[in-house]
Design a protein around this motif. Structure first.
Motif, PDB file in Angstrom:
ATOM      1  N   LEU A   5       0.803  -1.148  -0.098  1.00 57.86           N
ATOM      2  CA  LEU A   5       0.230   0.152   0.078  1.00 57.86           C
ATOM      3  C   LEU A   5       0.894   1.159   0.071  1.00 57.86           C
ATOM      4  CD1 LEU A   5      -2.817  -0.823   2.318  1.00 57.86           C
ATOM      5  CD2 LEU A   5      -2.948  -0.691  -0.081  1.00 57.86           C
TER       6      LEU A   5
ATOM      7  N   VAL B  49       0.794   4.360  -2.661  1.00 62.11           N
ATOM      8  CA  VAL B  49       0.565   5.817  -2.137  1.00 62.11           C
ATOM      9  C   VAL B  49       1.871   6.605  -2.881  1.00 62.11           C
ATOM     10  CG1 VAL B  49       0.693   7.430  -0.365  1.00 62.11           C
ATOM     11  CG2 VAL B  49      -0.706   5.307  -0.147  1.00 62.11           C
ATOM     12  N   ALA B  50       2.968   6.057  -2.832  1.00 60.86           N
ATOM     13  CA  ALA B  50       4.245   6.776  -3.155  1.00 60.86           C
ATOM     14  C   ALA B  50       4.075   7.131  -4.682  1.00 60.86           C
ATOM     15  CB  ALA B  50       5.498   5.909  -2.925  1.00 60.86           C
TER      16      ALA B  50
ATOM     17  N   ALA C 290       0.444  17.218   3.121  1.00 58.86           N
ATOM     18  CA  ALA C 290       0.974  16.805   4.465  1.00 58.86           C
ATOM     19  C   ALA C 290       0.367  15.359   4.579  1.00 58.86           C
ATOM     20  CB  ALA C 290       0.712  17.767   5.495  1.00 58.86           C
ATOM     21  N   GLY C 291      -1.097  15.411   4.381  1.00 52.16           N
ATOM     22  CA  GLY C 291      -1.856  14.071   4.596  1.00 52.16           C
ATOM     23  C   GLY C 291      -1.460  13.013   3.770  1.00 52.16           C
ATOM     24  N   GLU C 292      -0.985  13.208   2.472  1.00 49.98           N
ATOM     25  CA  GLU C 292      -0.521  12.312   1.740  1.00 49.98           C
ATOM     26  C   GLU C 292       0.825  11.758   2.374  1.00 49.98           C
ATOM     27  OE1 GLU C 292      -1.952  13.226  -2.797  1.00 49.98           O
ATOM     28  OE2 GLU C 292      -0.087  14.180  -1.951  1.00 49.98           O
ATOM     29  N   SER C 293       1.766  12.481   2.767  1.00 51.63           N
ATOM     30  CA  SER C 293       3.078  12.178   3.577  1.00 51.63           C
ATOM     31  C   SER C 293       2.765  11.423   4.660  1.00 51.63           C
ATOM     32  CB  SER C 293       3.794  13.440   3.548  1.00 51.63           C
ATOM     33  OG  SER C 293       4.151  14.504   2.685  1.00 51.63           O
TER      34      SER C 293
ATOM     35  N   ILE D  34       0.200   9.663   5.386  1.00 47.99           N
ATOM     36  CA  ILE D  34      -0.300   8.445   4.912  1.00 47.99           C
ATOM     37  C   ILE D  34       0.827   7.231   4.593  1.00 47.99           C
ATOM     38  CG2 ILE D  34      -1.518   6.921   3.252  1.00 47.99           C
ATOM     39  CD1 ILE D  34      -3.684   8.985   3.410  1.00 47.99           C
TER      40      ILE D  34
ATOM     41  N   LEU E 153       1.941   4.096   6.542  1.00 49.16           N
ATOM     42  CA  LEU E 153       2.053   2.830   6.076  1.00 49.16           C
ATOM     43  C   LEU E 153       3.581   2.167   6.179  1.00 49.16           C
ATOM     44  CD1 LEU E 153       0.099   3.410   2.869  1.00 49.16           C
ATOM     45  CD2 LEU E 153      -0.465   1.765   4.759  1.00 49.16           C
TER      46      LEU E 153
END
Lengths: 338, 552
Positions: A82, A86-87, A108-111, A113, A117
């Protein structure tokens, strides 16, 4: 392949060439020699590109294609897979929104997440290897802990920068300060555990191992003792500025370097001794952790963040192969290959 | 050749071709990725300079204005600059930093607040803060006895013997020799200002030189004037032309009596030699100033580099050259640049800058003499504030550190200043403050405080206008300084020196790169919208469900 690419990337990256080589001491003007060493930048950049391709591909392959019966190992693999997704999504978004913008395109949220993970995969993998009740399991767990400290540094800073609360940044600072201690301990434990296995193997390989260790230590001693003027500074500079290792003080430098040399040689010999899947995976996991995780723990770059996760995935797969023998799935793959 | 052999051959050929195509494909993709992508994120971590409406500058009590309380400190880990056993560098593991900005009469100002521990006993800290010493090597030699002056035909060699220093010969040092043998960085030669003059006694003219030093920086002839027995100077004298001076009478006839010349350095300690040291001379009373620095990236390096393992780093064995690109450094030291008027060398707005190495006829004026050009929009009038300290404003590139607004032989690195002032004018002090670049457009305020546990902390605040365009009336100073804008993001790094336990020059603790995001006035939240990641949630959930299914 990932190990090799990461190794080449580390030694041919621009920082290593531009800042670490003692060109100034040699009376060379950096601005003047930059064009001459541009070819090396290309090698470093090329390796980084390969790494950017290989890291998510390897994680997806290990996470989705690898069947396993162990809960934690499977959880670690899926968290890694996962993370890879995302990356890749973040990279695609980065291209879409402006590849060379000075500020990151991902949120920031993506980072968080992605880091979450990767953290999960690393924690699961650490628990997995701790179930493997021997020194190698403990060594890999401590090495994985080093990854966690680096990740915690990144998480702390991202949270403070975006959502306030300086406690997170303070925690990140403590994590950064603890990194070299955990890294040194993990490296030494890995060298001890791996060395025990290598020395237990009959034949010339154990003498080769002892000789390699002695040569490595002798070179380190010569460098640190400044047999070549300024060499101790150069070596210490590589550890900190090329490898991005935070929290290192002058007295820690020889220890970190010794742990790095010993664990690196041990990992190579574990791979070379062909002691079965168990040993090979332990060697590969260690090598990945030494080259990648230790090196890039403080970098908020998707490619680098995935590397500890990849090492965690390796550790999980390693546990799926009980000590001393080949797991059924591995036998299957060997048969298929044959 | 057997069929089987041919078959094998064809198999290897096929494999080779496929392999080649595969390598080309991966290679092409990799290079493309490297050029076009590099990373989805940045290697530097981020801090925000928050917009604060109507914020006040409180340089007398840095960090005490109310708005600072609502801004979180970011912990910045530091690493040693010289990471080697026995190194004096690297005693600070981390510092805390916060930033804010505001408008004053429509002009934006940035404020940077740094807070960190100060190591040493109370007495050592007090010595370092107010009465620090000049740097020396571990053997006790002066760290940098010679200073930088543009390579020119004014450099003279002053000979001496260890037995008798009462007489000397003075000869020009050819420019070609300077360039090939002793100049570093390019265009600069190390020297020491000396004064040459002529006296008349019983009808005889005698030439003298004063201010000369030996290779270790110690005054020759005990500091007394030295008689010149042989003179051979070839130099360009304004309004006279290039002349060969071989007799004291020519010094008088050319009108250059009491003129200042650069004494060329002897070859014992050049910038490249500094790379061999890991320590400085220090003891409980011989200490160095407390120092701190904020470093802004000015470009010259692709942004990609900041995303892939690029760290700010001085090149060891140089006069402060930077590994790649160019930066501006706001370098503060506790003496003479703090706002403490009790400092031995206080250089605040009311004090004199030091004279020309103690020579007669040197410059002497206050900061207030510097011209504040109308083109430079600075309603707060930085440089003239009560309780204000200063920074040494530095420009650094791949060759050296340079002082912005620096004056040769007064500041200790090569200078960037008014380009129309000639080398001869620099030497003779033939200029006024109004002609010079402003050496400090950055105001500072600092306090030392001791916590109940006895630990001392330094709090330091910097303030500057976002833009410095017009600061030197169009002479180019602003080209060497960071120009900020709301909504922009900039690369920045920090340094902290523990002068009270012996850290100085290149021995300190530094951070890796950070990003500073200047929050726009209209933005209520941070720089990163959390809503952006919601789009990929369905994909994550799907994969999670798939994984769960496989697992169960």
């Amino acid at each position: 392949m990932v190990c090799l690419t990461a190794f080449v990337e580390a030694f041919f990256n621009r920082e290593f060439l531009a800042a670490v080589l003692p060109l100034g001491s040699a009376g060379v003007n950096i601005a003047e020699v930059s064009p001459a060493i541009r070819a090396f930048y290309v090698i470093g950049g090329y390796s980084f590109g390969v790494l950017t391709l290989l890291a998510p591909a390897a994680l997806l392959a290990s996470g989705i294609l690898k069947p396993s019966t162990r809960l934690l190992a499977t959880a670690s693999l899926y968290a890694s897979a996962l993370g890879a997704v995302v990356a890749v999504a973040m990279d695609v978004q980065h291209v879409q929104e402006g590849i060379n913008s000075i500020f990151q395109s991902s949120s920031a949220g993506e980072s968080l997440i992605l880091l979450g993970l990767v953290t999960c995969s690393v924690i699961f993998a650490a628990l997995v290897v701790l179930q493997h009740r021997d020194l190698m399991g403990l060594a890999l767990a401590v090495m994985l802990l080093t990854e966690l400290l680096g990740i915690l540094f990144l998480v702390g800073n991202i949270v403070t920068a975006n959502f306030g609360g300086e406690g997170w940044s303070t925690l990140g600072g403590f994590s950064a300060a603890a990194e070299p201690y955990a890294g040194t301990l993990g490296g030494l434990l890995f060298a001890a555990a791996g060395g025990y296995r290598i020395l237990g193997k009959k034949g010339g390989i154990r003498w080769g191992y002892v000789a390699a260790l002695l040569v490595g230590v002798a070179i380190e001693y010569a460098v640190m003792a400044n047999v070549f003027p300024g060499s101790s500074i150069v070596l210490g500079t590589i550890i900190i500025y090329d490898f991005g290792f935070l929290g290192v003080t002058d007295t820690l430098v020889p220890l970190v370097v010794f742990a790095g040399i010993a664990s690196f040689i041990t990992a190579l010999f574990l791979l070379a001794m062909r002691g079965g899947q168990n040993t090979t995976f332990a060697g590969l996991t260690g090598l990945l952790l030494i080259i990648t995780g230790f090196v890039y723990a403080s970098e908020t770059v998707t490619t680098y963040i995935l590397l500890p996760s990849l090492a965690a995935a390796m550790a999980s797969i390693w546990l799926a192969n009980p000590r001393g023998g080949n797991a059924p799935n591995m036998e299957k793959s060997v048969r298929l290959k044959g | 050749m057997s069929e089987e052999y041919k078959k094998e051959n064809s198999k290897y050929l096929r494999l080779g071709v496929y392999g080649f195509i595969f390598i080309l494909l991966v290679g092409g993709l990799a290079i493309g990725l490297d050029n076009a992508l590099d990373a989805a994120s940045q290697s530097a971590t981020t801090m925000t300079a928050y917009y604060v409406p109507n914020a006040q500058l409180g340089l007398g009590n840095p960090g005490q204005e109310q708005y600072w309380a609502s801004i979180p400190y970011t912990t910045v880990p530091l690493v040693p600059t010289v990471p080697a056993p026995g190194s004096i560098a690297g005693h600070t593991t981390s510092i805390q930093v916060k930033m804010a900005w505001t408008y004053v009469d429509g002009v934006p100002y940035i404020m940077v607040l740094m807070h960190g521990v100060v190591l040493g006993t109370p007495s050592e800290i007090q010595t370092a803060y107010q009465n620090p010493s000049g740097e020396r090597t571990p053997q006790g030699r002066i760290w940098a006895p010679f200073n930088f002056f543009p390579t020119s035909n004014y450099f003279v060699n002053i000979t001496y013997s260890t037995h008798d220093q009462s007489t000397t010969t003075v000869k020009s040092v050819p420019i070609s020799y300077q360039q090939n043998e002793i100049s570093y960085p390019p265009g600069e030669t190390m020297g020491n200002p000396v004064q040459i003059y002529v006296t008349k006694s019983h009808g005889t003219l005698t030439a003298w030189v004063s201010g000369a030093i030996d290779q270790y920086g110690n005054p020759l002839n005990g500091g007394a004037p030295i008689q010149i027995t042989s003179l051979d100077i070839s130099a360009n004298i304004p309004s006279v032309g290039t002349v060969d001076i071989t007799s004291p009478s020519q010094i008088l006839s050319y009108g250059i009596n009491n003129s200042i010349w650069p004494q060329a350095a002897y070859n014992l300690f050049y910038p490249e030699d500094t790379g061999e040291y890991v320590d400085l001379f220090h003891n409980s009373t011989y200490l160095y100033p407390l120092r701190a620095a904020v470093m802004w990236d000015l470009g010259g390096v692709p942004n990609d580099w900041f995303k892939v393992a690029y760290t700010p780093h001085m090149v060891l064995g140089t006069s402060g050259a930077f590994s790649a690109g160019a930066v501006e450094v706001w370098h503060w030291n506790s003496n003479p640049r703090s706002n403490n008027t009790l400092d031995a060398g206080y250089a605040g707005i009311l004090a004199n800058l030091p004279g020309f190495m103690g020579l007669p006829g040197g410059i002497s004026w206050t900061m207030a003499n510097y011209t504040h050009y109308p083109g430079y929009k600075d309603p707060l009038n930085l440089g003239y504030l009560p309780h204000q300290g200063l920074v040494a404003d530095m420009y650094v590139n791949g060759s050296s550190i340079y002082y912005l607004g620096g004056i040769p032989f007064v500041t200790t690195f090569p200078a960037l200043n008014n380009p129309s002032i000639t080398n001869w004018q620099w030497l003779q002090g033939q200029y006024t403050p109004s002609e010079l670049w402003n050496p400090s457009v950055v105001a500072t305020g600092d306090t030392l405080a001791t916590a109940p546990n006895g630990q001392t902390y330094l709090t330091l605040e910097y303030a500057r206008t976002f833009s410095t365009v017009g600061v030197s009336d169009g002479q180019g100073e602003s080209h060497y300084q960071i120009q900020l804008a709301p909504g922009g993001t900039y690369h920045v790094a920090f340094a902290w020196f523990q002068g009270a336990i012996g850290e100085s020059v290149d021995f300190k603790s530094i951070s890796l790169w950070w990003n500073v995001y200047i929050q726009p006035p209209s933005s209520a939240s941070g720089p990163l919208g959390i809503q952006q990641y919601l789009g990929i949630l369905p994909m994550l959930l799907g994969l999670g469900a798939y994984g769960l299914k496989r697992f169960i």
